[in-house]
Design a protein around this motif. Structure first.
Motif, mmCIF file in Angstrom:
data_model
loop_
_atom_site.group_PDB
_atom_site.id
_atom_site.type_symbol
_atom_site.label_atom_id
_atom_site.label_comp_id
_atom_site.label_asym_id
_atom_site.label_seq_id
_atom_site.Cartn_x
_atom_site.Cartn_y
_atom_site.Cartn_z
ATOM 1 N N GLU A 151 12.722 21.958 7.206
ATOM 2 C CA GLU A 151 14.140 21.978 7.911
ATOM 3 C C GLU A 151 14.678 20.528 8.108
ATOM 4 O O GLU A 151 13.728 19.584 8.178
ATOM 5 C CB GLU A 151 14.015 22.586 9.170
ATOM 6 N N PHE A 152 15.970 20.427 7.856
ATOM 7 C CA PHE A 152 16.540 19.163 8.078
ATOM 8 C C PHE A 152 17.527 19.115 8.899
ATOM 9 O O PHE A 152 18.709 18.323 8.624
ATOM 10 C CB PHE A 152 16.912 18.596 6.327
ATOM 11 N N LEU A 153 17.311 19.803 10.255
ATOM 12 C CA LEU A 153 18.450 20.012 11.043
ATOM 13 C C LEU A 153 18.278 18.736 11.791
ATOM 14 O O LEU A 153 17.089 18.466 12.517
ATOM 15 C CB LEU A 153 18.337 20.983 11.795
ATOM 16 N N LYS A 206 9.528 16.590 3.168
ATOM 17 C CA LYS A 206 9.838 16.568 4.677
ATOM 18 C C LYS A 206 9.425 15.188 5.235
ATOM 19 O O LYS A 206 10.293 14.528 5.756
ATOM 20 C CB LYS A 206 9.366 17.623 5.121
ATOM 21 N N ASN A 210 11.807 11.737 6.439
ATOM 22 C CA ASN A 210 11.853 11.111 7.753
ATOM 23 C C ASN A 210 11.241 9.894 7.978
ATOM 24 O O ASN A 210 11.586 9.009 8.566
ATOM 25 C CB ASN A 210 11.055 12.290 8.573
ATOM 26 N N LEU A 213 13.862 7.553 6.607
ATOM 27 C CA LEU A 213 15.066 7.240 7.282
ATOM 28 C C LEU A 213 14.642 6.342 8.446
ATOM 29 O O LEU A 213 15.340 5.489 8.957
ATOM 30 C CB LEU A 213 15.651 8.550 7.977
ATOM 31 N N ILE A 217 15.959 2.622 9.593
ATOM 32 C CA ILE A 217 16.640 2.204 10.882
ATOM 33 C C ILE A 217 15.799 1.106 11.233
ATOM 34 O O ILE A 217 16.544 -0.078 11.787
ATOM 35 C CB ILE A 217 16.413 3.238 11.834
ATOM 36 N N PHE A 251 22.785 5.943 8.589
ATOM 37 C CA PHE A 251 21.319 5.286 9.149
ATOM 38 C C PHE A 251 21.294 3.967 9.051
ATOM 39 O O PHE A 251 20.318 3.391 8.840
ATOM 40 C CB PHE A 251 20.243 6.285 8.474
ATOM 41 N N ASN A 253 22.872 2.109 11.448
ATOM 42 C CA ASN A 253 23.483 1.639 12.996
ATOM 43 C C ASN A 253 22.237 1.141 13.676
ATOM 44 O O ASN A 253 21.215 1.640 13.965
ATOM 45 C CB ASN A 253 24.014 2.691 13.838
ATOM 46 N N GLY A 257 15.732 1.199 18.697
ATOM 47 C CA GLY A 257 14.630 1.933 18.122
ATOM 48 C C GLY A 257 14.863 3.307 17.963
ATOM 49 O O GLY A 257 15.935 4.153 18.706
ATOM 50 N N TYR A 258 14.196 3.781 16.915
ATOM 51 C CA TYR A 258 14.503 5.409 16.775
ATOM 52 C C TYR A 258 13.595 6.117 17.584
ATOM 53 O O TYR A 258 12.349 5.549 18.041
ATOM 54 C CB TYR A 258 13.964 5.927 15.216
ATOM 55 N N GLY A 259 13.940 7.382 17.981
ATOM 56 C CA GLY A 259 13.141 8.164 18.947
ATOM 57 C C GLY A 259 13.408 9.592 18.578
ATOM 58 O O GLY A 259 13.588 9.970 17.529
ATOM 59 N N CYS A 262 10.969 13.731 16.433
ATOM 60 C CA CYS A 262 10.683 14.068 14.926
ATOM 61 C C CYS A 262 10.072 12.760 14.427
ATOM 62 O O CYS A 262 8.957 12.540 13.718
ATOM 63 C CB CYS A 262 11.852 14.494 14.042
ATOM 64 N N PHE A 263 10.851 11.816 14.200
ATOM 65 C CA PHE A 263 10.572 10.433 13.811
ATOM 66 C C PHE A 263 9.486 9.814 14.148
ATOM 67 O O PHE A 263 8.440 9.383 13.362
ATOM 68 C CB PHE A 263 11.947 9.371 13.692
ATOM 69 N N GLU A 387 24.130 6.718 22.631
ATOM 70 C CA GLU A 387 25.400 6.493 22.158
ATOM 71 C C GLU A 387 26.184 7.906 22.460
ATOM 72 O O GLU A 387 26.421 8.953 21.528
ATOM 73 C CB GLU A 387 25.626 6.216 20.748
#
Ligand code: UGA
Length: 433
Positions: A151-153, A206, A210, A213, A217, A251, A253, A257-259, A262-263, A387
């Motif tokens: 999935e890529f939701l 998958k 991820n 991406l 970031i 991607f 912005n 940090g990413y959270g 998933c990531f 955001e």
């Protein structure tokens, strides 16, 4: 088609509702009786933009049902979709397969006629093989194929992404299974690229996506740090970079940090797989380290603005890991709040959707405000960490009258700097000197 979806979380529920909307007969299965009774009573268990209308519509027209019984969901299904969690092992950070394996073991006995078992959970390479083995052991005469259907939701956009996918990846090692999945995705044929690959490639796509991406970031976050020192403006830099179609404008912005669930989980699981296969995935390893350090750096930046105040009071806007979701799991905002608390700050938080989830994690360690202005009451600085649209254009005069000192540290570049400065604020935005 008749579809069973095992797991009713952030992946299973939007997927089940989406497939019902496409005209399939869907049964969602979950072991959690509370969840199922809530769903049966017409009450959603997650917040997801646009989900509620489709959920109500498809419950009413009888295309989606909910059960705790694996038998009910599987025995008549053409396709059984596995969408259960693969949480990280707390020590090794590898993806924990216990829910996938338990579901495979349980569903095996109810397979009745040719059934495709589609793994939608994010799972390590070769999981298709282990699921196949488990089902065969349990039901040697069962007629089935296991496919990988990643999935890529995105959370918060799951319904949008379900109906407007960039691509659909199908990892099928048999033509019969591939044909079955082609039928399921017929409504997308001609509009979306459907890529048929080997099951292991699909599982890898998958993680590789991820991790890429997340790396993008981390890259733009490092560039933001560079811009702050060099005097360039990261938003101009990102815009200029993004005009190159090889780089793409998404991607890029910068932020705290990413959270999310998933990531962080998937980069760690991919790094673990690299080590297990003896492959040096140095970019992913560096991304993880950089993203961990970023939360500490961001907390330091906030504390820098109140360095002369012994017990600073900090107002925080946003606890969710990003806008558009109530999810606080692995949220950079939450991690920054925890660091600030450890360093002696007093914190009041406000989030338009995620207050309940924030409370579950932070308990009584912070104060909770009923609205964004009350959160700023008597605070020495306002930190904007998630955001949300609501935070973009605050009533600056009202905000100024609430704060003890008119200082904003905007880690999401939401508030217009010039306007804030014209209203007498001292404002720090990431990536701008
Ligand atoms: C991510 C992927 O985007 C989905 O394609 C994937 O299906 C999903 O993981 C998954 O594996 O289930 P999601 O976790 O919902 O989706 O969140 P994103 O929108 O990708 O954002 C992840 C994090 O990166 C957030 O903390 C967000 O604030 C941050 N981010 C994102 C940035 O800091 N800058 C950006 O430019 C974009």
């Amino acid at each position: 088609m008749k579809i069973g979806v095992v797991g009713t979380g952030y992946v299973g529920l939007p997927t089940g509702v989406g497939l019902a909307e496409l005209g399939n007969e869907v049964i969602c299965i979950d072991k959690d009786e509370n969840k199922i009774s809530s769903l049966k009573a017409g009450k959603l268990t997650i917040f997801e933009d646009g989900l509620e209308d489709l959920f109500v519509k498809n419950v009413q027209n009888g295309r989606i049902r909910f059960t705790t019984s694996m038998q009910e969901g599987v025995e008549n299904a053409d396709i059984v979709i596995l969408a259960v969690g693969t949480p990280p092992n707390p020590i090794t950070k590898e993806a924990d397969m216990k829910y996938i394996h338990a579901a495979a073991k349980e569903l095996a006995q109810y397979i009745n006629g040719y059934t495709v078992v589609a793994v939608k959970s994010t799972v390590p390479v070769n999981t298709g093989d282990s699921v196949e083995k488990i089902i065969t052991e349990q039901h040697p005469k069962g007629e089935f194929d296991v496919v990988s259907l990643p999935e890529f939701l995105r959370e918060g956009f799951a319904i949008h992404d379900f109906f407007n996918p960039d691509r659909i990846i199908v990892g099928a090692n048999s033509t019969r299974a591939a044909q079955m999945i082609a039928k399921l995705y017929e409504p997308f044929a001609g509009k979306t690229k459907i890529l048929y690959v080997h099951r292991r490639s699909s599982e890898t796509i998958k993680y590789a996506s991820n991790a890429f991406l997340a790396m993008k970031i981390q890259y733009i976050n490092e560039m933001a740090d560079f811009c702050e020192k060099s005097g360039a403006d990261i938003y101009e830099v990102a815009q200029g970079m993004g005009l190159d179609s090889r780089i793409g404008n998404k991607f890029l912005n910068p932020g705290p940090g990413y959270g999310g669930f998933c990531f962080p989980k998937d980069t760690n699981a991919m790094a673990y797989m690299g080590r297990a296969y003896g492959v040096n995935l140095s970019l992913i390893e560096a991304t993880i380290r950089g993203n961990d350090q970023r939360k500490i750096n961001m907390a330091d930046r906030i504390l820098q603005t109140v360095k002369d105040i012994p017990e600073p009071k900090i107002a925080v806007w946003g606890t969710a890991f990003k806008g558009g979701t109530d999810d606080c799991r692995e949220s950079p905002a939450m991690q920054i709040i925890q660091i600030l608390l450890e360093r002696g700050a007093k914190i009041t938080v406000y989030d338009p959707q995620a207050m309940d989830n924030a409370r579950k994690i932070l308990g009584d360690s912070v104060a909770y405000a009923p609205d964004m202005y009350t959160a700023a009451d008597e605070a020495d600085v306002l930190a904007v960490l998630t955001e949300w649209e609501d935070f973009k254009t605050p009533d600056l005069q009202k905000l100024k009258s609430q704060l003890k000192t008119p200082k904003i540290i905007d880690l999401r570049h939401l508030i217009n700097r010039e306007t804030a400065q014209a209203n007498g604020f001292e404002i720090f935005s990431l990536g701008i000197k």
